[in-house]
Design a protein around this motif. Structure first.
Motif, PDB file in Angstrom:
ATOM      1  N   GLN A 118      27.094  51.860  64.709  1.00  0.00           N
ATOM      2  CA  GLN A 118      27.433  52.483  65.990  1.00  0.00           C
ATOM      3  C   GLN A 118      27.622  53.995  65.826  1.00  0.00           C
ATOM      4  O   GLN A 118      27.232  54.769  66.689  1.00  0.00           O
ATOM      5  CB  GLN A 118      28.693  51.844  66.572  1.00  0.00           C
ATOM      6  CG  GLN A 118      28.503  50.414  67.016  1.00  0.00           C
ATOM      7  CD  GLN A 118      27.486  50.292  68.126  1.00  0.00           C
ATOM      8  OE1 GLN A 118      27.628  50.894  69.187  1.00  0.00           O
ATOM      9  NE2 GLN A 118      26.444  49.516  67.891  1.00  0.00           N
ATOM     10  N   CYS A 140      29.646  51.014  71.562  1.00  0.00           N
ATOM     11  CA  CYS A 140      30.908  51.755  71.653  1.00  0.00           C
ATOM     12  C   CYS A 140      30.670  53.233  71.339  1.00  0.00           C
ATOM     13  O   CYS A 140      29.664  53.608  70.742  1.00  0.00           O
ATOM     14  CB  CYS A 140      31.962  51.164  70.737  1.00  0.00           C
ATOM     15  SG  CYS A 140      31.522  51.124  69.005  1.00  0.00           S
ATOM     16  N   CYS A 189      35.627  55.154  69.071  1.00  0.00           N
ATOM     17  CA  CYS A 189      35.831  53.727  68.817  1.00  0.00           C
ATOM     18  C   CYS A 189      35.158  53.318  67.501  1.00  0.00           C
ATOM     19  O   CYS A 189      35.720  52.540  66.726  1.00  0.00           O
ATOM     20  CB  CYS A 189      35.281  52.911  69.977  1.00  0.00           C
ATOM     21  SG  CYS A 189      35.556  51.147  69.838  1.00  0.00           S
ATOM     22  N   SER A 235      30.435  49.139  62.718  1.00  0.00           N
ATOM     23  CA  SER A 235      30.973  50.430  63.156  1.00  0.00           C
ATOM     24  C   SER A 235      30.147  51.589  62.609  1.00  0.00           C
ATOM     25  O   SER A 235      29.940  52.593  63.302  1.00  0.00           O
ATOM     26  CB  SER A 235      32.434  50.563  62.719  1.00  0.00           C
ATOM     27  OG  SER A 235      33.229  49.589  63.350  1.00  0.00           O
TER      28      SER A 235
END
Length: 102
Positions: free
Chosen positions: A87, A7, A11, A84
């Motif tokens: 990412q 992502c 995001c 996250s």
């Protein structure tokens, strides 16, 4: 192309914010259910077949079960937050590698 990049940066940032809030909220709910908070009695799934003699003990067991489920959900949010963060780092690395190549 970066391996493992799923992502984009927005995001990933959204995932970090949502997972942080989810961990805080679910951890607090887990604590309040574990201490048998009276204000949460409507959120305890009490069956209709509870008899008067074991009513308090069964309700306390249900409180503990719901609290345990809240802690499990908070742990899932921790995993989402860690994903996250990874990412976000991969996105930052992608930006820095593109600046080096220019």
């Amino acid at each position: 192309i970066m391996r493992g990049l799923i992502c984009g940066p927005k995001c990933a940032a959204c995932g970090i914010v949502l997972s942080t809030w989810g961990v805080i909220m679910l951890a607090m709910l887990g604590i309040f259910f574990s201490v048998h908070s009276a204000t949460l009695i409507e959120d305890v799934p009490a069956p209709d077949d509870i008899h008067q003699d074991d009513y308090p003990q069964r309700i306390y067991e249900l409180y503990n079960k719901v609290g345990y489920n809240c802690f499990i959900a908070a742990a899932v949010y921790i995993l989402v937050g860690a994903f996250s963060c990874c990412q976000m780092r991969l996105n930052q690395k992608k930006v820095s590698m593109s600046l080096v190549r220019v």
